[in-house]
Design a protein around this motif. Structure first.
Motif, PDB file in Angstrom:
ATOM      1  N   VAL A   1       0.841  -1.199   0.000  1.00 36.42           N
ATOM      2  CA  VAL A   1       0.000   0.000   0.000  1.00 36.42           C
ATOM      3  C   VAL A   1       0.878   1.250   0.000  1.00 36.42           C
ATOM      4  N   THR A   2       1.928   1.235   0.804  1.00 32.67           N
ATOM      5  CA  THR A   2       2.828   2.388   0.855  1.00 32.67           C
ATOM      6  C   THR A   2       3.515   2.607  -0.480  1.00 32.67           C
ATOM      7  N   ALA A   3       3.990   1.511  -1.090  1.00 35.69           N
ATOM      8  CA  ALA A   3       4.705   1.629  -2.361  1.00 35.69           C
ATOM      9  C   ALA A   3       3.810   2.170  -3.464  1.00 35.69           C
ATOM     10  N   VAL A   4       2.550   1.758  -3.471  1.00 33.20           N
ATOM     11  CA  VAL A   4       1.627   2.183  -4.529  1.00 33.20           C
ATOM     12  C   VAL A   4       1.025   3.548  -4.225  1.00 33.20           C
ATOM     13  N   GLY A   5       0.720   3.787  -2.969  1.00 37.52           N
ATOM     14  CA  GLY A   5      -0.053   4.976  -2.617  1.00 37.52           C
ATOM     15  C   GLY A   5       0.743   6.253  -2.489  1.00 37.52           C
ATOM     16  N   ILE A   6       2.036   6.150  -2.239  1.00 34.63           N
ATOM     17  CA  ILE A   6       2.848   7.356  -2.068  1.00 34.63           C
ATOM     18  C   ILE A   6       3.679   7.573  -3.319  1.00 34.63           C
ATOM     19  N   ARG A   7       3.372   8.635  -4.046  1.00 38.77           N
ATOM     20  CA  ARG A   7       4.085   8.951  -5.283  1.00 38.77           C
ATOM     21  C   ARG A   7       5.284   9.822  -4.958  1.00 38.77           C
ATOM     22  N   ALA A   8       6.370   9.175  -4.648  1.00 37.64           N
ATOM     23  CA  ALA A   8       7.595   9.892  -4.316  1.00 37.64           C
ATOM     24  C   ALA A   8       8.775   8.995  -4.667  1.00 37.64           C
ATOM     25  N   PRO A   9       9.929   9.563  -4.902  1.00 35.11           N
ATOM     26  CA  PRO A   9      11.108   8.730  -5.195  1.00 35.11           C
ATOM     27  C   PRO A   9      11.393   7.765  -4.052  1.00 35.11           C
ATOM     28  N   TRP A  10      11.762   6.543  -4.403  1.00 32.68           N
ATOM     29  CA  TRP A  10      12.069   5.566  -3.368  1.00 32.68           C
ATOM     30  C   TRP A  10      13.457   5.769  -2.794  1.00 32.68           C
ATOM     31  N   ARG A  11      14.303   6.442  -3.560  1.00 35.33           N
ATOM     32  CA  ARG A  11      15.661   6.702  -3.084  1.00 35.33           C
ATOM     33  C   ARG A  11      15.947   8.184  -3.202  1.00 35.33           C
ATOM     34  N   ARG A  12      16.717   8.683  -2.271  1.00 41.58           N
ATOM     35  CA  ARG A  12      17.100  10.088  -2.319  1.00 41.58           C
ATOM     36  C   ARG A  12      18.610  10.165  -2.370  1.00 41.58           C
ATOM     37  N   PRO A  13      19.153  11.204  -2.961  1.00 40.04           N
ATOM     38  CA  PRO A  13      20.619  11.342  -2.971  1.00 40.04           C
ATOM     39  C   PRO A  13      21.178  11.346  -1.564  1.00 40.04           C
ATOM     40  N   VAL A  14      22.231  10.617  -1.367  1.00 41.71           N
ATOM     41  CA  VAL A  14      22.856  10.558  -0.048  1.00 41.71           C
ATOM     42  C   VAL A  14      23.719  11.795   0.153  1.00 41.71           C
ATOM     43  N   PRO A  15      23.458  12.581   1.214  1.00 43.28           N
ATOM     44  CA  PRO A  15      24.273  13.787   1.427  1.00 43.28           C
ATOM     45  C   PRO A  15      25.693  13.393   1.815  1.00 43.28           C
ATOM     46  N   PRO A  16      26.640  14.262   1.570  1.00 43.80           N
ATOM     47  CA  PRO A  16      28.017  13.953   1.965  1.00 43.80           C
ATOM     48  C   PRO A  16      28.108  13.774   3.470  1.00 43.80           C
ATOM     49  N   PRO A  17      28.977  12.868   3.926  1.00 46.89           N
ATOM     50  CA  PRO A  17      29.080  12.630   5.375  1.00 46.89           C
ATOM     51  C   PRO A  17      29.537  13.882   6.109  1.00 46.89           C
ATOM     52  N   SER A  18      28.927  14.100   7.243  1.00 46.05           N
ATOM     53  CA  SER A  18      29.296  15.247   8.069  1.00 46.05           C
ATOM     54  C   SER A  18      30.195  14.762   9.199  1.00 46.05           C
ATOM     55  N   PRO A  19      30.957  15.658   9.797  1.00 42.72           N
ATOM     56  CA  PRO A  19      31.828  15.252  10.906  1.00 42.72           C
ATOM     57  C   PRO A  19      31.018  14.617  12.031  1.00 42.72           C
ATOM     58  N   THR A  20      31.542  13.543  12.609  1.00 46.35           N
ATOM     59  CA  THR A  20      30.790  12.818  13.632  1.00 46.35           C
ATOM     60  C   THR A  20      30.617  13.630  14.909  1.00 46.35           C
ATOM     61  N   ALA A  21      31.520  14.570  15.157  1.00 43.51           N
ATOM     62  CA  ALA A  21      31.426  15.332  16.408  1.00 43.51           C
ATOM     63  C   ALA A  21      30.240  16.277  16.404  1.00 43.51           C
ATOM     64  N   ALA A  22      29.883  16.799  15.238  1.00 43.86           N
ATOM     65  CA  ALA A  22      28.809  17.794  15.190  1.00 43.86           C
ATOM     66  C   ALA A  22      27.463  17.233  15.615  1.00 43.86           C
ATOM     67  N   PRO A  23      26.995  16.064  15.075  1.00 47.97           N
ATOM     68  CA  PRO A  23      25.702  15.553  15.507  1.00 47.97           C
ATOM     69  C   PRO A  23      25.669  15.218  16.987  1.00 47.97           C
ATOM     70  N   ARG A  24      26.786  14.675  17.512  1.00 51.67           N
ATOM     71  CA  ARG A  24      26.807  14.343  18.932  1.00 51.67           C
ATOM     72  C   ARG A  24      26.692  15.593  19.783  1.00 51.67           C
ATOM     73  N   ALA A  25      27.426  16.614  19.403  1.00 47.31           N
ATOM     74  CA  ALA A  25      27.358  17.861  20.160  1.00 47.31           C
ATOM     75  C   ALA A  25      25.959  18.460  20.069  1.00 47.31           C
ATOM     76  N   SER A  26      25.369  18.367  18.884  1.00 48.24           N
ATOM     77  CA  SER A  26      24.038  18.912  18.688  1.00 48.24           C
ATOM     78  C   SER A  26      23.014  18.166  19.535  1.00 48.24           C
ATOM     79  N   LEU A  27      23.086  16.821  19.542  1.00 47.36           N
ATOM     80  CA  LEU A  27      22.155  16.022  20.329  1.00 47.36           C
ATOM     81  C   LEU A  27      22.380  16.248  21.823  1.00 47.36           C
ATOM     82  N   GLY A  28      23.648  16.340  22.218  1.00 46.76           N
ATOM     83  CA  GLY A  28      23.945  16.596  23.624  1.00 46.76           C
ATOM     84  C   GLY A  28      23.409  17.931  24.084  1.00 46.76           C
TER      85      GLY A  28
END
Length: 200
Positions: A1-28
């Protein structure tokens, strides 16, 4: 149902990796904000009296083992409870959007606790049990979405994915611990006291 009912790309471009310290600091930094950790702590407490893991398990056990209600009566009361669980979050969410997210959440806590206490104080009155069952359904099942709404009010848009990951991890995992705690209460001090713990 999800595959048929939602008209959107199944894959999105993967963003470039960000530094690991930034997300941790942000979440903290997010978790150090008073409203955020307050709502997470509140959720660990509230998990003892809301949701299908607690209410859906111990309400029928109470009706069957303590009240000695018939199978039909248990089924009717639980059906009424789950009707409240379906309509409650919709109605309470609508009310919160038109009044105050925080105010409705706080009122929901008080009314939900009162409904749980009253449920074990009315005895064998099946009409009263049915009325209280719909109240329990409305208030106990509205707590999580109402708290989620208040949580969203305080989480910056850029941190919402990480924030909600933590929110749901804590909210769901703590519920499993409460199932065991309430079970111990039922077997050692009885249903009435266990429901008082749930109300608390």
């Amino acid at each position: 149902v999800t595959a048929v009912g939602i008209r959107a790309p199944w894959r999105r471009p993967v963003p470039p990796p960000s530094p690991t310290a930034a997300p941790r600091a942000s979440l903290g930094a997010l978790l150090r904000q008073r409203p955020v950790w307050t709502l997470l702590v509140a959720g660990t407490i509230a998990a003892g009296g809301q949701g299908i893991g607690i209410i859906g398990l111990y309400a029928p056990a109470y009706l069957h083992d303590h009240v000695r209600a018939s199978t039909i009566a248990v089924s009717v009361v639980l059906t009424i409870l789950y009707v409240g669980a379906v309509v409650g979050p919709v109605l309470m969410g609508h009310l919160a959007d038109h009044t105050s997210h925080l105010g409705v959440l706080l009122a929901n806590y008080v009314l939900g606790a009162a409904a749980l206490l009253a449920f074990v104080l009315v005895g064998h009155d099946e009409l009263a049990l049915g009325i209280l069952a719909i109240a329990i359904g409305i208030f106990s099942y509205s707590e999580l979405p109402l708290r989620q709404t208040v949580f969203a009010d305080f989480v910056p848009a850029a941190q919402q994915r990480a924030g909600f990951g933590v929110f749901f991890t804590i909210s769901q995992s703590i519920g499993a611990v409460w199932v065991a705690v309430i079970g111990i209460c039922v077997t050692t001090i009885g249903f009435t006291a266990a429901f008082a713990v749930m109300a608390g």
